[in-house]
Every structure is written in structure tokens, then in C-alpha cells.
Design an enzyme around this catalytic site. Structure first.
Site, PDB file in Angstrom:
ATOM      1  N   ASP A  33      39.760  34.325   3.436  1.00  0.00           N
ATOM      2  CA  ASP A  33      40.087  32.906   3.298  1.00  0.00           C
ATOM      3  C   ASP A  33      38.791  32.115   3.433  1.00  0.00           C
ATOM      4  O   ASP A  33      37.911  32.495   4.208  1.00  0.00           O
ATOM      5  CB  ASP A  33      41.080  32.470   4.377  1.00  0.00           C
ATOM      6  CG  ASP A  33      42.490  33.015   4.144  1.00  0.00           C
ATOM      7  OD1 ASP A  33      42.845  33.280   2.975  1.00  0.00           O
ATOM      8  OD2 ASP A  33      43.225  33.169   5.132  1.00  0.00           O
ATOM      9  N   ASP A  76      46.376  31.956  -2.218  1.00  0.00           N
ATOM     10  CA  ASP A  76      47.348  31.177  -1.441  1.00  0.00           C
ATOM     11  C   ASP A  76      47.739  29.911  -2.193  1.00  0.00           C
ATOM     12  O   ASP A  76      48.916  29.540  -2.231  1.00  0.00           O
ATOM     13  CB  ASP A  76      46.765  30.796  -0.074  1.00  0.00           C
ATOM     14  CG  ASP A  76      46.426  31.991   0.794  1.00  0.00           C
ATOM     15  OD1 ASP A  76      47.043  33.056   0.605  1.00  0.00           O
ATOM     16  OD2 ASP A  76      45.542  31.856   1.656  1.00  0.00           O
TER      17      ASP A  76
END
Length: 185
Positions: A144, A158
Site C-alpha cells: 500500500d 483497492d
């Protein structure tokens, strides 16, 4: 004969198993695969770049203090929830891929193809991390790097999943089904 009594027509030789809608179905599957491929490739490239260039470095401010690029490894789901459930999250992502593949056989709606393509591309992006990244197969942590202030750090996969999910909810509220039919409840 009335409409109810009309005999069932058999397909001509050489067209067995095909219907008039078959060309439309191929176009929708192509849309699904194209959107999924684009989402997956963008996610994969972005993760390769940020890991190579930004990991183990100070975060980079993109929009002042509102948005930064900050690489973290997330073994859990959104907001770091379920860090001990990496194998379960991997199984869920794999199940999403299988379900979308089954739905694709009856996919006649372009908006649904886009929504499912986003979901599929995002699921595959995070699934690849879970399978191939450390600490091990089916236990890998997702990369991330998009870090808005006062929010969870996330990645392009995401984003694709969330956008696909929102589009699915909107299509469902409008009564549009994946097969292209519209129903009113």
C-alpha cells in the site's frame, strides 16, 4: 398458433449453441477483460515502482500534507484489520475471481462488465501480492502506498475494488442485472 403454442425452433446446422446475442456477449466479456487487465497492470506497475524507488525512504508529499506516498506492507485488509487472516483474505480474493468468471458467461451489460472488470483487476492485483510477496506464499503482505491524511493507506487495486463495488451498488439500485435485463421491485 398462439405465442404459447409456437414450437421451439432448433438451431441451424453449424450454429448449435450460439444465439443472436452471442456477438454482444463477446463484446461484454472483452470489456470485462480489458478493464480488469488495465486495473491489474496499473496496480502491478505502480507497486513495482514504489517498492523500487520509495520503500525504506521518507514519505513524499504529493498534495501538501493532504496526500503522501508512503510505502507500507499490509498483511490484513483495509485499515490493517485482520492481519492474522492473510490466508483467509487470499482465499476470498480467489473466490471473487471464480465468481466473476462464472458471472461473465451471462454478461450482456457494459456497465456491469466495467464494474466486474474493476473488481476482478483489483482482486487479482492484491491476490498476486498475497501469493508472491514476503513473508511467503499465500501469506504475503499487500503493498500500500497512497496515504491521504486521516485515512487508511491503500493502493490502486483497492481503489479499483471500491469503485467497482460502488458501481455494482448503483447498478443494482437502478435495477440493471448483469445479463442486461432491467427489473423493477
Amino acid at each position: 398458433m398462439t405465442e404459447v403454442e409456437r414450437p421451439i425452433e432448433t438451431p441451424d446446422e453449424g450454429t448449435e449453441g450460439q444465439s443472436e446475442a452471442a456477438p454482444g456477449k463477446k463484446r461484454r466479456i472483452a470489456v470485462l477483460v480489458s478493464v480488469a487487465g488495465l486495473a491489474f497492470v496499473l496496480d502491478l506497475i505502480s507497486k513495482l515502482v514504489v517498492v523500487a524507488k520509495l520503500e525504506n525512504h521518507e514519505p513524499i508529499e504529493v498534495v501538501g500534507s493532504l496526500l503522501r506516498l508512503n510505502v507500507i506492507r499490509n498483511p490484513g485488509a483495509a485499515f490493517g484489520i485482520g492481519e492474522a487472516l492473510t490466508i483467509l483474505l487470499t482465499a476470498i480474493a480467489a473466490a471473487v475471481v471464480v465468481v466473476i468468471a462464472r458471472i461473465a458467461r451471462k454478461l450482456y451489460s457494459t456497465p456491469w462488465a466495467i464494474a466486474l472488470g474493476l473488481l476482478l483487476g483489483g482482486a487479482c492485483g492484491n491476490l498476486v501480492d498475497r501469493i508472491f510477496r514476503s513473508p511467503g506464499v499465500f501469506q504475503g503482505a499487500v503493498v500500500d502506498f497512497i496515504a491521504p491524511t486521516h485515512f487508511a493507506v491503500f493502493n490502486l487495486a483497492d481503489s479499483a475494488i471500491v469503485c467497482g463495488g460502488i458501481l455494482i451498488v448503483l447498478l443494482s439500485f437502478r435495477g440493471l442485472d448483469p445479463d442486461g435485463t432491467v427489473h423493477r421491485d
